[in-house]
Enzyme design. Sequence first.
Site, PDB file in Angstrom:
ATOM      1  CB  VAL A 298      -0.931   0.014   1.228  1.00  0.00           C
ATOM      2  CG1 VAL A 298      -1.807   1.258   1.195  1.00  0.00           C
ATOM      3  CG2 VAL A 298      -1.794  -1.239   1.248  1.00  0.00           C
ATOM      4  CG  LEU A 365       0.201   0.895   6.033  1.00  0.00           C
ATOM      5  CD1 LEU A 365      -0.750   1.105   4.864  1.00  0.00           C
ATOM      6  CD2 LEU A 365      -0.569   0.795   7.347  1.00  0.00           C
ATOM      7  CG  ASP A 366       6.498   2.568   2.166  1.00  0.00           C
ATOM      8  OD1 ASP A 366       6.764   3.332   3.106  1.00  0.00           O
ATOM      9  OD2 ASP A 366       7.193   2.512   1.121  1.00  0.00           O
ATOM     10  CB  ALA A 367       0.497   4.924   2.514  1.00  0.00           C
ATOM     11  CG  ASN A 399       8.266   2.999   6.611  1.00  0.00           C
ATOM     12  OD1 ASN A 399       8.941   3.193   7.615  1.00  0.00           O
ATOM     13  ND2 ASN A 399       8.456   3.676   5.489  1.00  0.00           N
TER      14      ASN A 399
END
Length: 550
Positions: A298, A365-367, A399
């Site tokens: 993401v 999850l990198d948003a 993250n």
Amino acid sequence: MDGRSLATYRPTKPELAVFVSGVTSMGLEILAVRIVAPQFGSHIYTVGGILTVFLIALSLGYWQGGKRAALATNRQMSWIMLATAVYVGVVIYASDLLLSTTSTLALPPRYASLPAVIVLFGPPTYLLGFVSPYAAELSDKQGTGEASGHVYALGTIGSIVGSGATTFVLIPAMTIDTIGLLFGLILVATALGLMFPAFPRGPTVASVLVAAMLVVAAGAGPVALDHRGDVVYEADTAHQHLEIVDDGDVRTMYLDGSRHSATDLTNPDRHVFTYTKYFHLSMLAVDDHEDVDRVLFVGGGGYTGPQDFAQRYDATVDVVEIDPAVTDAAEEYFGLERGEDLNVHAEDGRQFLRDNDQTYDVIVLDAYKQDQVPFHLTTTEFMELASDRLSDDGVLYANVVSSPSGSGSEFYHAQYRTMETTFPDVYSFRTSDANSVQNVQLVATKSETDFTRADFAERNAERDLGVNLEGAVDNYMSDPDTSDAPVLRDDRGGVDGLLDPMLGQRYVIEETPDGEPASSDEPDPEPVLEADSAPATTPGPDRPSLARRA
């Protein structure tokens, strides 16, 4: 007004002035977010400050305009339009200088953007505020009430047009400077229209000079040396300000002034940002990394993580990146190649999970950004949705940009506690020995695991991932004290307040040394500690060079 009269309706000069003032004031307000955000961030304090300044400036303009309305003439309104156009030219030409200068003022971080917004947008908005009371005075409507209502309606319609056109048409299609030039020329054209059919020499000559000034300001911005390197691409997308900057052999993607992804042009397999190597910790948390069939990212950015997973593992990688322009830039400048093993979806990550019943073994999850976090990707409801889309021994990896402890750690603690409400076990890893704001990595397992640091170290030694994670495992942290941390929910997320303590703090990104291979059996060398270009202190780019420059 019936259909026939509407078809034959011709606005009077005061009505034209009110409509144009509404268009330009709201258009400048939308544009202000895109101009100020790269310097000060796009958090709620920046946006709220812009709204506050515009409303105050308009109110002062209404007040002063009302006091002088008895002497109003069309010619006076034309001079107001020209004066506003002149200041729009100043905004086009000198915004970078004014932003960098005001950013050095000693103010609390939440108020840091206010001086820049006041200097850049206070005067033109104040001038436009004069137009409505002047137009009401010059209106041919019967009675004060009818004249005022007519002016308010036209001004509001203009604001609707300005807001919609700027948001949905102009920003996706044009550069900031081009839009500013367009608004300036509209103001000049309106000034001439207010004098039609007679064109007095003074205002006419002034109109020509102002139009020429606007064209020069948009086409020849100030010469500035970008300390970050050579800007090879720059664009304003529907979501953010995007830049690709080359500094020697390292190519970096900046989103709203903050570093997001990087690649080594001479060694594409190198993890320039150390935290992207930590993504592979998820492969230590699953039962068997060789059984991982499908992975979801993401947030794509430069697609360094997704491409690495697609090349390294026998798995299909789906990427949800909400901004198509970011994906296009990744294809052009970061070597992104779509295929059967790497699928790209241009939509919101939560909507994708909600509408897609695909099961994943790993969700990354990198948003998140330091100053802006999509709150709907942090809540208990999202965690439950993600858990539903994970396989029985699946892993959610997040993250998180935060401090590990102390000031600036509130978001990390809240995110940790929120994930604990859904997942049996959550593990955290710091990426820097400093206690500064950094990339803190959270690994949540859908099944009970009870891993210790030794367990992660053993799995790292046993599994042939091709990535040395010894340094990442060494940065394993014990469970934080989250007793005072809130559980984030859709109806009361409160993420902005949790990010508040990080505003103005140094954001540290660890970088691997030049020449380090992607895989190694040796321990990680000493990391290179480097601070991210914080939006509150970094001068903006030379905005007139928005076209591609190879």
